[in-house]
Design an enzyme around this catalytic site. Structure first.
Site, PDB file in Angstrom:
ATOM      1  N   LYS A  40       0.808  -1.221   0.000  1.00 53.01           N
ATOM      2  CA  LYS A  40       0.000   0.000   0.000  1.00 53.01           C
ATOM      3  C   LYS A  40       0.840   1.270   0.000  1.00 53.01           C
ATOM      4  CE  LYS A  40      -4.141  -1.886   0.090  1.00 53.01           C
ATOM      5  NZ  LYS A  40      -5.151  -1.675  -0.973  1.00 53.01           N
ATOM      6  N   ASP A  41       2.126   1.160   0.305  1.00 47.90           N
ATOM      7  CA  ASP A  41       2.994   2.339   0.193  1.00 47.90           C
ATOM      8  C   ASP A  41       2.909   2.945  -1.203  1.00 47.90           C
ATOM      9  OD1 ASP A  41       3.798   1.617   2.725  1.00 47.90           O
ATOM     10  OD2 ASP A  41       5.933   1.527   2.257  1.00 47.90           O
TER      11      ASP A  41
END
Length: 332
Positions: A40-41
């Site tokens: 998700k970064d």
């Protein structure tokens, strides 16, 4: 370089201990090596960068988002480094480790009942929208419906896989909640090689499997499950079914048994979605004859789930096996 400079360009790890046909390889992208600890970064940096360029978020503003934990961790990391406040809503099934990590980075965590139905006030998505509306100058990523979610993977995850493997890619397999990873990555790979097979994995209790096969969302089908970060109780607009060739259904037991296999035989302690993804990759690999390469992602680390899927007492209380790893039987 700051911590955000290390997002992306994660390695591909070959998994060699599963029973698949000769000349069929399974490669998994180690997304837990991103600095925020998950895949998700990629989307958080992409969406926040876009918002800053367009003037949608001002210095010192509040970022509000609903999350199963990993998007929240990426938001908390970026908020800490860029001077934003983070307010994150999540269902109560999210592990204590994830919640504590968010608070450690200064985020405010609002826990909502997993049992809350979509569009009701206590549902974690509804709660985030309510908090966003009530907070002047706040910004919401809206990860479930924001096309930039999938675009982030179209511009990073997909190209990284293609650059590493090129025409050798046969299939891409991934679970989906928002749909960003499967939609964006598959769209890129299919543009480069149209016959790449894209397979979405959906947990029992989620709506995507039946919707894909029958075009129906049945509220009666929605049921609790333990895997975090996969499946949904509503259709996310970010999920692009036109990029997907097949949807396979998995159980919590499938995912957790594969997690134990990965830990004990591959040395990879990963989260439940990684277990689901590798289980699905094995099913797809068993349907192929070589040479072929099946690619998946390991979205996060098992360190966030030590109190749950790697805890014998928790597994026993919830009816899961804890002893010898059962065979991963083919289902295709």
């Amino acid at each position: 370089m700051d911590i955000q400079s290390f997002i992306g360009k994660t390695p591909l790890v070959e998994l060699k201990t599963f029973d698949v046909p000769a000349d069929v390889r399974i490669l998994a992208k180690a997304e837990f090596m991103n600095p925020g600890g998950s895949i998700k970064d990629r989307i958080v940096r992409y969406i926040v960068d876009d918002a800053e360029r367009r003037g949608l978020i001002a210095p010192g503003a509040t970022i509000v988002e609903n999350t199963s934990g990993n998007t929240g961790a990426a938001i908390a990391m970026l908020a800490a480094t860029r001077g934003y406040r983070a307010v994150l809503t999540m269902p109560d099934k999210v592990s204590k480790e994830k919640q504590d990590a968010l608070r450690a980075m200064g985020a405010e965590v609002v826990v909502c009942p997993t049992s809350a139905l979509p569009d009701t006030p206590d549902h974690y998505v509804t709660r985030a929208r309510t908090l966003h509306a009530a907070t002047p100058g706040s910004f919401m990523l809206n990860q479930y419906d924001n096309p930039l979610n999938a675009e982030a993977h179209f511009r990073s995850t997909g190209p990284e896989i293609w650059d590493a493997l090129g025409d050798a890619v046969t299939a891409f397999v991934a679970s989906g909640s928002t749909g960003g990873t499967i939609s964006g990555t598959s769209r890129y790979l299919k543009q480069r090689k149209p016959d790449v097979r894209s397979v979405l994995l959906d947990p029992v209790g989620s709506v995507y499997h039946r919707y894909f096969h029958e075009g129906v969302v049945d509220p009666g089908q929605i049921a609790p499950y333990f895997v975090e970060g996969a499946g949904e109780d509503h259709l996310a607009r970010c999920m692009d079914f036109s990029t997907i060739d097949e949807v396979l259904r998995f159980s919590d037991a499938d995912a957790f048994a594969t997690c134990r296999h990965l830990a004990r035989r591959e040395g990879l302690v990963c989260g439940g979605t990684a277990g689901a993804n590798v289980w699905g990759a094995v099913q797809v690999a068993r349907s192929l004859s070589g040479p072929a390469t099946v690619v998946t992602v390991l979205p996060d680390s098992g360190g966030k789930y030590l109190s749950k899927i790697y805890n014998a007492d928790w597994l026993t209380r919830n009816g899961f096996e804890t002893g010898e790893i059962r065979a991963l039987e083919p289902t295709l």
